[in-house]
Scaffold this motif. Structure first.
Motif, PDB file in Angstrom:
ATOM      1  N   UNK A  99       0.748  -1.128   0.300  1.00  0.00           N
ATOM      2  CA  UNK A  99       0.093   0.121  -0.062  1.00  0.00           C
ATOM      3  C   UNK A  99       1.030   1.320   0.014  1.00  0.00           C
ATOM      4  N   UNK A 100       0.299   2.225  -0.460  1.00  0.00           N
ATOM      5  CA  UNK A 100       1.151   3.567  -0.992  1.00  0.00           C
ATOM      6  C   UNK A 100       0.683   4.989   0.395  1.00  0.00           C
ATOM      7  N   UNK A 101       1.216   5.946  -0.076  1.00  0.00           N
ATOM      8  CA  UNK A 101       0.293   6.410   1.125  1.00  0.00           C
ATOM      9  C   UNK A 101      -0.643   7.123   1.112  1.00  0.00           C
ATOM     10  N   UNK A 102      -0.871   6.964  -1.232  1.00  0.00           N
ATOM     11  CA  UNK A 102      -2.367   7.715  -0.933  1.00  0.00           C
ATOM     12  C   UNK A 102      -3.244   6.703  -1.283  1.00  0.00           C
ATOM     13  N   UNK A 103      -2.860   5.665  -1.048  1.00  0.00           N
ATOM     14  CA  UNK A 103      -4.051   4.544  -1.065  1.00  0.00           C
ATOM     15  C   UNK A 103      -4.500   4.431   0.803  1.00  0.00           C
ATOM     16  N   UNK A 104      -4.011   4.505   1.628  1.00  0.00           N
ATOM     17  CA  UNK A 104      -3.976   5.019   2.904  1.00  0.00           C
ATOM     18  C   UNK A 104      -4.854   6.023   2.983  1.00  0.00           C
ATOM     19  N   UNK A 105      -5.228   7.332   1.904  1.00  0.00           N
ATOM     20  CA  UNK A 105      -6.279   8.844   2.098  1.00  0.00           C
ATOM     21  C   UNK A 105      -7.329   7.801   1.581  1.00  0.00           C
ATOM     22  N   UNK A 106      -7.579   6.862   0.673  1.00  0.00           N
ATOM     23  CA  UNK A 106      -8.334   6.592  -0.432  1.00  0.00           C
ATOM     24  C   UNK A 106      -9.049   5.873   0.867  1.00  0.00           C
ATOM     25  N   UNK A 107      -8.204   4.908   1.827  1.00  0.00           N
ATOM     26  CA  UNK A 107      -9.143   4.089   2.418  1.00  0.00           C
ATOM     27  C   UNK A 107      -9.921   4.692   3.339  1.00  0.00           C
ATOM     28  N   UNK A 108      -9.305   5.364   3.566  1.00  0.00           N
ATOM     29  CA  UNK A 108      -9.806   6.599   5.519  1.00  0.00           C
ATOM     30  C   UNK A 108     -10.509   6.861   5.053  1.00  0.00           C
TER      31      UNK A 108
END
Length: 159
Positions: A21-30
């Motif tokens: 997971x990338x940092x952008x994935x973390x934003x979209x998951x949140x």
């Protein structure tokens, strides 16, 4: 014709890109998690308020409103999450396609419901408006507080 066998082993296949997971994935998951929580809360509160205000038609209006809000708010976040590793043109095409699809779904659903009287239109409108505005605010919060670097570490500057 085949090449003579010199006893050398064939080159191993190139390593597949990691699916970490990338940092952008973390934003979209949140954003997706917060949207699901909003929809659950909206379902509970919408059904309660709809039942108190309009009885069974209020309950149906709230449920339909939550369903439309889920389609309207969830599709873009899911599309972004699924295409984070794609080329920018692919991501833009998918996001535009999902936007068009969700707008068409909402318009068709509202057109089909137009002449029916088993639901409360004001409750549906209120729940749908709260869902759309709430999810937009939650998406904004996820993006504005997320820590996404300009370049992912270890990708060699490629993006």
């Amino acid at each position: 014709m085949t090449a003579p066998d010199d006893g050398a082993l064939p080159d191993p296949a190139p390593a597949a890109p990691t699916a970490e997971p990338t940092a952008a994935d973390a934003v979209f998951r949140r954003a997706l998690r917060d949207t699901v929580l909003l929809l659950v809360a909206l379902t509970v509160l919408g059904v309660l308020v709809g039942a108190l205000v309009s009885g069974l038609p209020g309950v149906w209006g709230a449920l339909i409103g939550v369903g439309l809000a889920a389609v309207f708010s969830g599709t873009t976040v899911v599309a972004m999450l699924r295409t984070t590793r794609s080329a920018p043109q692919v991501m833009a095409g998918v996001v535009m396609g999902t936007w068009l699809a969700k707008v068409l779904v909402v318009i068709v659903a509202l057109a089909l419901l137009r002449g029916l009287d088993f639901y409360s239109a004001p409750v549906l409108a209120g729940v749908l408006a709260l869902g759309a505005i709430g999810s937009a605010l939650l998406d904004y919060r996820a993006v504005s507080t997320g820590r996404v670097p300009y370049v992912e570490p270890g990708d060699g500057g490629r993006r």
